[in-house]
Design a protein around this motif. Structure first.
Motif, PDB file in Angstrom:
ATOM      1  N   SER A  68      42.243  36.603  35.054  1.00 37.33           N
ATOM      2  CA  SER A  68      42.245  35.812  36.293  1.00 37.33           C
ATOM      3  C   SER A  68      43.264  36.384  37.266  1.00 37.33           C
ATOM      4  O   SER A  68      44.451  36.528  36.925  1.00 37.33           O
ATOM      5  CB  SER A  68      42.581  34.351  35.975  1.00 37.33           C
ATOM      6  N   TYR A  69      42.789  36.681  38.455  1.00 36.20           N
ATOM      7  CA  TYR A  69      43.602  37.287  39.503  1.00 36.20           C
ATOM      8  C   TYR A  69      43.280  36.609  40.833  1.00 36.20           C
ATOM      9  O   TYR A  69      42.589  35.602  40.869  1.00 36.20           O
ATOM     10  CB  TYR A  69      43.337  38.807  39.567  1.00 36.20           C
ATOM     11  N   VAL A  70      43.755  37.189  41.923  1.00 33.10           N
ATOM     12  CA  VAL A  70      43.531  36.660  43.268  1.00 33.10           C
ATOM     13  C   VAL A  70      43.262  37.832  44.203  1.00 33.10           C
ATOM     14  O   VAL A  70      43.823  38.920  44.010  1.00 33.10           O
ATOM     15  CB  VAL A  70      44.787  35.881  43.753  1.00 33.10           C
ATOM     16  N   ILE A  71      42.423  37.616  45.203  1.00 36.17           N
ATOM     17  CA  ILE A  71      42.290  38.601  46.286  1.00 36.17           C
ATOM     18  C   ILE A  71      43.529  38.402  47.150  1.00 36.17           C
ATOM     19  O   ILE A  71      43.648  37.389  47.845  1.00 36.17           O
ATOM     20  CB  ILE A  71      40.992  38.384  47.099  1.00 36.17           C
ATOM     21  N   ASP A  72      44.476  39.337  47.084  1.00 36.13           N
ATOM     22  CA  ASP A  72      45.765  39.093  47.727  1.00 36.13           C
ATOM     23  C   ASP A  72      45.992  39.863  49.030  1.00 36.13           C
ATOM     24  O   ASP A  72      46.926  39.542  49.767  1.00 36.13           O
ATOM     25  CB  ASP A  72      46.921  39.298  46.746  1.00 36.13           C
ATOM     26  N   ALA A  80      37.445  53.920  50.969  1.00 36.21           N
ATOM     27  CA  ALA A  80      36.089  53.435  50.719  1.00 36.21           C
ATOM     28  C   ALA A  80      35.790  52.416  51.816  1.00 36.21           C
ATOM     29  O   ALA A  80      36.703  51.914  52.470  1.00 36.21           O
ATOM     30  CB  ALA A  80      35.991  52.783  49.345  1.00 36.21           C
ATOM     31  N   HIS A  81      34.525  52.122  52.005  1.00 38.09           N
ATOM     32  CA  HIS A  81      34.148  51.217  53.087  1.00 38.09           C
ATOM     33  C   HIS A  81      34.697  49.817  52.828  1.00 38.09           C
ATOM     34  O   HIS A  81      34.141  49.069  52.033  1.00 38.09           O
ATOM     35  CB  HIS A  81      32.626  51.173  53.238  1.00 38.09           C
ATOM     36  N   LEU A  82      35.798  49.505  53.472  1.00 41.20           N
ATOM     37  CA  LEU A  82      36.501  48.228  53.340  1.00 41.20           C
ATOM     38  C   LEU A  82      36.911  47.987  51.888  1.00 41.20           C
ATOM     39  O   LEU A  82      36.256  48.446  50.963  1.00 41.20           O
ATOM     40  CB  LEU A  82      35.653  47.045  53.831  1.00 41.20           C
ATOM     41  N   SER A  83      38.006  47.271  51.691  1.00 42.07           N
ATOM     42  CA  SER A  83      38.407  46.951  50.324  1.00 42.07           C
ATOM     43  C   SER A  83      39.219  45.674  50.287  1.00 42.07           C
ATOM     44  O   SER A  83      39.966  45.370  51.214  1.00 42.07           O
ATOM     45  CB  SER A  83      39.182  48.105  49.684  1.00 42.07           C
ATOM     46  N   LEU A  84      39.014  44.931  49.213  1.00 45.54           N
ATOM     47  CA  LEU A  84      39.760  43.706  48.927  1.00 45.54           C
ATOM     48  C   LEU A  84      40.585  43.970  47.673  1.00 45.54           C
ATOM     49  O   LEU A  84      40.036  44.319  46.616  1.00 45.54           O
ATOM     50  CB  LEU A  84      38.806  42.536  48.683  1.00 45.54           C
ATOM     51  N   HIS A  85      41.888  43.777  47.762  1.00 50.04           N
ATOM     52  CA  HIS A  85      42.776  44.072  46.643  1.00 50.04           C
ATOM     53  C   HIS A  85      42.790  42.924  45.642  1.00 50.04           C
ATOM     54  O   HIS A  85      42.943  41.764  46.003  1.00 50.04           O
ATOM     55  CB  HIS A  85      44.197  44.343  47.145  1.00 50.04           C
ATOM     56  N   ILE A  86      42.643  43.271  44.378  1.00 44.95           N
ATOM     57  CA  ILE A  86      42.738  42.331  43.263  1.00 44.95           C
ATOM     58  C   ILE A  86      44.178  42.396  42.747  1.00 44.95           C
ATOM     59  O   ILE A  86      44.719  43.487  42.559  1.00 44.95           O
ATOM     60  CB  ILE A  86      41.724  42.706  42.159  1.00 44.95           C
ATOM     61  N   SER A  87      44.798  41.256  42.489  1.00 49.67           N
ATOM     62  CA  SER A  87      46.236  41.180  42.191  1.00 49.67           C
ATOM     63  C   SER A  87      46.639  41.723  40.817  1.00 49.67           C
ATOM     64  O   SER A  87      47.700  41.371  40.308  1.00 49.67           O
ATOM     65  CB  SER A  87      46.727  39.743  42.339  1.00 49.67           C
ATOM     66  N   TYR A  88      45.841  42.604  40.221  1.00 47.82           N
ATOM     67  CA  TYR A  88      46.241  43.332  39.019  1.00 47.82           C
ATOM     68  C   TYR A  88      47.281  44.372  39.415  1.00 47.82           C
ATOM     69  O   TYR A  88      47.112  45.033  40.444  1.00 47.82           O
ATOM     70  CB  TYR A  88      45.030  44.036  38.379  1.00 47.82           C
ATOM     71  N   PRO A  89      48.344  44.567  38.652  1.00 48.26           N
ATOM     72  CA  PRO A  89      48.696  43.922  37.387  1.00 48.26           C
ATOM     73  C   PRO A  89      49.470  42.628  37.630  1.00 48.26           C
ATOM     74  O   PRO A  89      50.264  42.542  38.567  1.00 48.26           O
ATOM     75  CB  PRO A  89      49.597  44.955  36.708  1.00 48.26           C
ATOM     76  N   ASP A  90      49.247  41.648  36.767  1.00 48.87           N
ATOM     77  CA  ASP A  90      50.076  40.457  36.809  1.00 48.87           C
ATOM     78  C   ASP A  90      51.280  40.682  35.900  1.00 48.87           C
ATOM     79  O   ASP A  90      51.458  41.776  35.346  1.00 48.87           O
ATOM     80  CB  ASP A  90      49.276  39.201  36.460  1.00 48.87           C
ATOM     81  N   THR A  91      52.103  39.660  35.736  1.00 49.07           N
ATOM     82  CA  THR A  91      53.321  39.799  34.934  1.00 49.07           C
ATOM     83  C   THR A  91      53.010  40.208  33.498  1.00 49.07           C
ATOM     84  O   THR A  91      53.678  41.081  32.930  1.00 49.07           O
ATOM     85  CB  THR A  91      54.109  38.473  34.955  1.00 49.07           C
ATOM     86  N   ALA A  92      51.979  39.587  32.906  1.00 46.67           N
ATOM     87  CA  ALA A  92      51.618  39.909  31.515  1.00 46.67           C
ATOM     88  C   ALA A  92      51.098  41.339  31.400  1.00 46.67           C
ATOM     89  O   ALA A  92      51.429  42.052  30.441  1.00 46.67           O
ATOM     90  CB  ALA A  92      50.580  38.921  30.998  1.00 46.67           C
ATOM     91  N   THR A 152      41.399  34.098  47.598  1.00 46.79           N
ATOM     92  CA  THR A 152      40.298  33.668  46.737  1.00 46.79           C
ATOM     93  C   THR A 152      40.568  34.103  45.298  1.00 46.79           C
ATOM     94  O   THR A 152      40.847  35.275  45.041  1.00 46.79           O
ATOM     95  CB  THR A 152      38.961  34.280  47.218  1.00 46.79           C
ATOM     96  N   PRO A 153      40.467  33.164  44.331  1.00 50.61           N
ATOM     97  CA  PRO A 153      40.630  33.555  42.931  1.00 50.61           C
ATOM     98  C   PRO A 153      39.437  34.374  42.439  1.00 50.61           C
ATOM     99  O   PRO A 153      38.299  34.125  42.829  1.00 50.61           O
ATOM    100  CB  PRO A 153      40.725  32.229  42.174  1.00 50.61           C
ATOM    101  N   ILE A 154      39.733  35.350  41.589  1.00 50.07           N
ATOM    102  CA  ILE A 154      38.693  36.174  40.968  1.00 50.07           C
ATOM    103  C   ILE A 154      38.967  36.226  39.471  1.00 50.07           C
ATOM    104  O   ILE A 154      40.103  36.450  39.052  1.00 50.07           O
ATOM    105  CB  ILE A 154      38.630  37.601  41.567  1.00 50.07           C
ATOM    106  N   THR A 155      37.933  35.974  38.690  1.00 46.47           N
ATOM    107  CA  THR A 155      38.040  36.091  37.241  1.00 46.47           C
ATOM    108  C   THR A 155      37.072  37.178  36.792  1.00 46.47           C
ATOM    109  O   THR A 155      35.877  37.114  37.094  1.00 46.47           O
ATOM    110  CB  THR A 155      37.734  34.766  36.533  1.00 46.47           C
ATOM    111  N   ILE A 156      37.606  38.161  36.106  1.00 53.77           N
ATOM    112  CA  ILE A 156      36.808  39.273  35.604  1.00 53.77           C
ATOM    113  C   ILE A 156      36.649  39.062  34.100  1.00 53.77           C
ATOM    114  O   ILE A 156      37.633  39.031  33.364  1.00 53.77           O
ATOM    115  CB  ILE A 156      37.482  40.625  35.918  1.00 53.77           C
ATOM    116  N   HIS A 157      35.404  38.881  33.684  1.00 56.68           N
ATOM    117  CA  HIS A 157      35.074  38.565  32.297  1.00 56.68           C
ATOM    118  C   HIS A 157      34.403  39.762  31.625  1.00 56.68           C
ATOM    119  O   HIS A 157      33.691  40.520  32.283  1.00 56.68           O
ATOM    120  CB  HIS A 157      34.053  37.416  32.237  1.00 56.68           C
ATOM    121  N   ALA A 158      34.555  39.880  30.320  1.00 59.50           N
ATOM    122  CA  ALA A 158      33.761  40.851  29.562  1.00 59.50           C
ATOM    123  C   ALA A 158      32.287  40.497  29.713  1.00 59.50           C
ATOM    124  O   ALA A 158      31.449  41.361  29.951  1.00 59.50           O
ATOM    125  CB  ALA A 158      34.175  40.866  28.102  1.00 59.50           C
ATOM    126  N   THR A 159      31.967  39.214  29.593  1.00 60.48           N
ATOM    127  CA  THR A 159      30.617  38.722  29.823  1.00 60.48           C
ATOM    128  C   THR A 159      30.703  37.310  30.381  1.00 60.48           C
ATOM    129  O   THR A 159      31.596  36.546  29.987  1.00 60.48           O
ATOM    130  CB  THR A 159      29.758  38.787  28.540  1.00 60.48           C
TER     131      THR A 159
END
Length: 164
Positions: A68-72, A80-92, A152-159
């Motif tokens: 679970s991350y955020v578009i920060d 690349a044509h426009l980009s939204l940054h995902i808040s990886y890496p988090d503290t963990a 906006t929150p983003i969650t990246i799942h294996a499935t």
């Protein structure tokens, strides 16, 4: 790779039409824009070439993170044509990489095709070609940009599958 400007980013759509979360299913190679439990849009994606080897561990592993991350922040002048940054890496993520003696990497984005390569369109989804980012077509990136505010929150799942 050609360095051609991305152009003017689109305006946001009205607040009541915007996504309030993003879900990614790596196994299905799909990105979903959600408003509550309702899927607003679904996109086919490309990811890091080692996307199926689990969560990103370190810089250069070609994996797409899971969690679970955020578009920060957003970059209208991306390579690349426009980009939204995902808040990886988090503290963990940072702590795990440091304990293993590695840099966690960073600059994980949702982005369009590399500037000058837009004509490839949907053909880009035939391969997972990014360094760990999530890629869509340029037209799709325009749409995602307008529907997804910073924060906006983003969650990246294996499935993952939408409810219903």
């Amino acid at each position: 790779m050609a360095r051609i400007a991305s152009g003017t980013p689109p305006a946001y759509v009205a607040a009541e039409q915007q996504a309030d979360s993003i879900a990614v299913s790596k196994a299905d190679r799909k990105l979903y824009l959600l408003r509550g439990e309702t899927v607003l849009k679904t996109y086919d994606i490309s990811m890091g070439s080692a996307w199926d080897q689990g969560h990103k561990q370190r810089e250069g592993d070609m994996r797409t993170p899971e969690g679970s991350y955020v578009i920060d922040w957003r970059n209208p002048s991306s390579v690349a044509h426009l980009s939204l940054h995902i808040s990886y890496p988090d503290t963990a993520d940072s702590a795990a990489a440091a304990q293993a003696g590695y840099s966690p990497g960073g600059n994980i984005m949702i982005h369009g095709l590399p500037n000058g390569w837009g004509a490839f369109g949907r053909l880009h989804t035939l391969l997972n070609w990014t360094d760990g980012c999530i890629a869509v077509t340029n037209a799709e990136m325009q749409e995602i940009w307008s529907l997804t505010p910073t924060g906006t929150p983003i969650t990246i799942h294996a499935t993952w599958r939408p409810q219903g």
